[in-house]
Design a protein around this motif. Structure first.
Motif, PDB file in Angstrom:
ATOM      1  N   LEU A  16       0.834  -1.221   0.000  1.00  0.00           N
ATOM      2  CA  LEU A  16       0.000   0.000   0.000  1.00  0.00           C
ATOM      3  C   LEU A  16       0.858   1.256   0.000  1.00  0.00           C
ATOM      4  O   LEU A  16       0.513   2.248  -0.638  1.00  0.00           O
ATOM      5  CB  LEU A  16      -0.961  -0.020   1.185  1.00  0.00           C
ATOM      6  CG  LEU A  16      -2.078  -1.079   1.079  1.00  0.00           C
ATOM      7  CD1 LEU A  16      -2.904  -1.115   2.372  1.00  0.00           C
ATOM      8  CD2 LEU A  16      -2.962  -0.832  -0.111  1.00  0.00           C
ATOM      9  N   ALA A  17       2.016   1.222   0.676  1.00  0.00           N
ATOM     10  CA  ALA A  17       2.923   2.380   0.680  1.00  0.00           C
ATOM     11  C   ALA A  17       3.523   2.571  -0.718  1.00  0.00           C
ATOM     12  O   ALA A  17       3.713   3.700  -1.175  1.00  0.00           O
ATOM     13  CB  ALA A  17       4.017   2.186   1.716  1.00  0.00           C
ATOM     14  N   VAL A  19       2.164   1.812  -3.634  1.00  0.00           N
ATOM     15  CA  VAL A  19       1.204   2.274  -4.631  1.00  0.00           C
ATOM     16  C   VAL A  19       0.449   3.513  -4.171  1.00  0.00           C
ATOM     17  O   VAL A  19      -0.466   3.956  -4.860  1.00  0.00           O
ATOM     18  CB  VAL A  19       0.204   1.147  -5.007  1.00  0.00           C
ATOM     19  CG1 VAL A  19       0.912   0.001  -5.661  1.00  0.00           C
ATOM     20  CG2 VAL A  19      -0.606   0.699  -3.818  1.00  0.00           C
ATOM     21  N   ASP A  20       0.871   4.099  -3.053  1.00  0.00           N
ATOM     22  CA  ASP A  20       0.204   5.296  -2.546  1.00  0.00           C
ATOM     23  C   ASP A  20       0.328   6.421  -3.567  1.00  0.00           C
ATOM     24  O   ASP A  20       1.408   6.691  -4.079  1.00  0.00           O
ATOM     25  CB  ASP A  20       0.839   5.706  -1.207  1.00  0.00           C
ATOM     26  CG  ASP A  20       0.077   6.848  -0.554  1.00  0.00           C
ATOM     27  OD1 ASP A  20      -1.169   6.859  -0.681  1.00  0.00           O
ATOM     28  OD2 ASP A  20       0.724   7.707   0.079  1.00  0.00           O
ATOM     29  N   GLY A  21      -0.753   7.022  -3.904  1.00  0.00           N
ATOM     30  CA  GLY A  21      -0.778   8.116  -4.867  1.00  0.00           C
ATOM     31  C   GLY A  21      -0.941   7.648  -6.314  1.00  0.00           C
ATOM     32  O   GLY A  21      -1.071   8.468  -7.221  1.00  0.00           O
ATOM     33  N   ARG A  23      -2.742   6.191  -9.624  1.00  0.00           N
ATOM     34  CA  ARG A  23      -4.106   6.224 -10.154  1.00  0.00           C
ATOM     35  C   ARG A  23      -4.227   5.152 -11.224  1.00  0.00           C
ATOM     36  O   ARG A  23      -3.280   4.908 -11.982  1.00  0.00           O
ATOM     37  CB  ARG A  23      -4.394   7.585 -10.778  1.00  0.00           C
ATOM     38  CG  ARG A  23      -4.466   8.705  -9.766  1.00  0.00           C
ATOM     39  CD  ARG A  23      -4.725  10.009 -10.444  1.00  0.00           C
ATOM     40  NE  ARG A  23      -3.587  10.246 -11.375  1.00  0.00           N
ATOM     41  CZ  ARG A  23      -3.486  11.255 -12.191  1.00  0.00           C
ATOM     42  NH1 ARG A  23      -4.440  12.137 -12.243  1.00  0.00           N
ATOM     43  NH2 ARG A  23      -2.443  11.411 -12.965  1.00  0.00           N
TER      44      ARG A  23
END
Length: 189
Positions: A16-17, A19-21, A23
């Motif tokens: 999750l860190a 792929v943070d940001g 789209r």
């Protein structure tokens, strides 16, 4: 059981860190298709036609073939009214196809005539002009193609009639040919 439940909480947090940001990519608004497939070809038909053509081109002509039609100025298939030939001579049929055999040898000319007649039948054409020449370029200035074209056409069942063209359309160096209507093409015998 979801895909994430099999992974440890640390792996999940790291993913999750990472792929943070991010789209999701925009989806194209068109369908992606493969190119059109080629239409099926009647291969056996093509093989058969090639075999017939090869046999016709390399076969010898009997003396009867020369005598049957070679000297005739016109031809009318048996059972066809004489008015058909009269109308052809008078130009009541419009010419729908044309071929010029100048400069061709016997084999080339036969192949061209066979293909031309088959294509005309396939296209639904009825009246053709075949320019065979007067033989001025032939050895001995004999009009060999003129005689042979008449023999070939006379053997073809779909040929109803033929005659020499008028002087303004080739005279005795050309033939006007009338074909049957609505027939499937056959190879020129």
């Amino acid at each position: 059981m979801s895909q994430f439940s099999r992974h440890s909480p640390e792996d999940r947090a790291a993913f999750l860190a990472a792929v943070d940001g991010a789209r999701p990519l925009r989806q194209p608004d068109r369908v992606s298709l493969d190119g059109p497939k080629p239409s099926p070809r009647p291969r056996q038909s093509e093989i058969d036609e090639a075999a017939v053509l090869a046999e016709l081109l390399h076969g010898s002509l009997a003396i009867d073939d020369w005598l049957d039609l070679g000297g005739a100025d016109s031809f009318l298939r048996g059972g066809v009214p004489r008015s058909v030939l009269r109308d052809l001579r008078r130009g009541r049929w419009s010419i729908q196809g044309h071929i010029d055999l100048h400069g061709l040898n016997r084999q080339q000319a036969h192949s061209q005539v066979a293909q031309f007649v088959a294509a005309a039948l396939s296209a639904g054409k009825r009246c053709l002009r075949i320019v065979h020449g007067r033989g001025h370029g032939s050895p001995g200035r004999e009009a060999i193609l003129r005689q042979l074209v008449k023999v070939w056409l006379g053997r073809h069942r779909e040929v109803l009639a033929f005659c020499h063209a008028p002087p303004n359309d080739g005279g005795d160096g050309a033939l006007w040919v009338l074909l049957k209507s609505g027939v499937q093409p056959r190879r020129l015998p």
